[in-house]
Write a protein that holds these residues in place. Structure first.
Motif: not given
Length: 111
Positions: A61-62, A65, A67-69, A94
């Protein structure tokens, strides 16, 4: 004759010859990977009482997250100081997430 726009080299800018002992991987990236892995191992050892599956899920999840940012938000340009710092932090986060995700596998291989 090759048109000017199809040439690889820019006129007036001679290519630099590689320095003796130069590496292909910049040392700041190696240092960054080393620090990120150490931080991830430290966090994984702090949460040793947490179930390995939960620790791996948190690491995934980290990493997702981060990658999404990086891909979902408008960040400063790469060649500016704030942009370089933001991307450095995102790469570190990441890498810490990746280390958290694989740390239960390492514990599983030791047993």
């Amino acid at each position: 004759m090759i048109p000017q726009e199809d040439r690889d080299e820019t006129p007036g800018a001679p290519r630099k010859s590689p320095q003796m002992g130069a590496t292909r991987t910049p040392l700041h990236l190696v240092f960054q990977a080393f620090i990120g892995a150490i931080i991830g191992i430290g966090i994984a050892s702090l949460f040793s009482e947490v179930a390995p599956a939960q620790l791996a899920l948190a690491g995934v999840l980290v990493a997702v997250a981060a990658w999404i940012v990086e891909h979902g938000f408008n960040l400063p340009p790469v060649n500016s100081k704030p942009g370089a710092r933001v991307r450095l932090i995102l790469r570190m986060v990441s890498l810490v997430g990746f280390t958290l995700a694989i740390s239960p596998l390492l514990a599983f291989l030791e047993a």
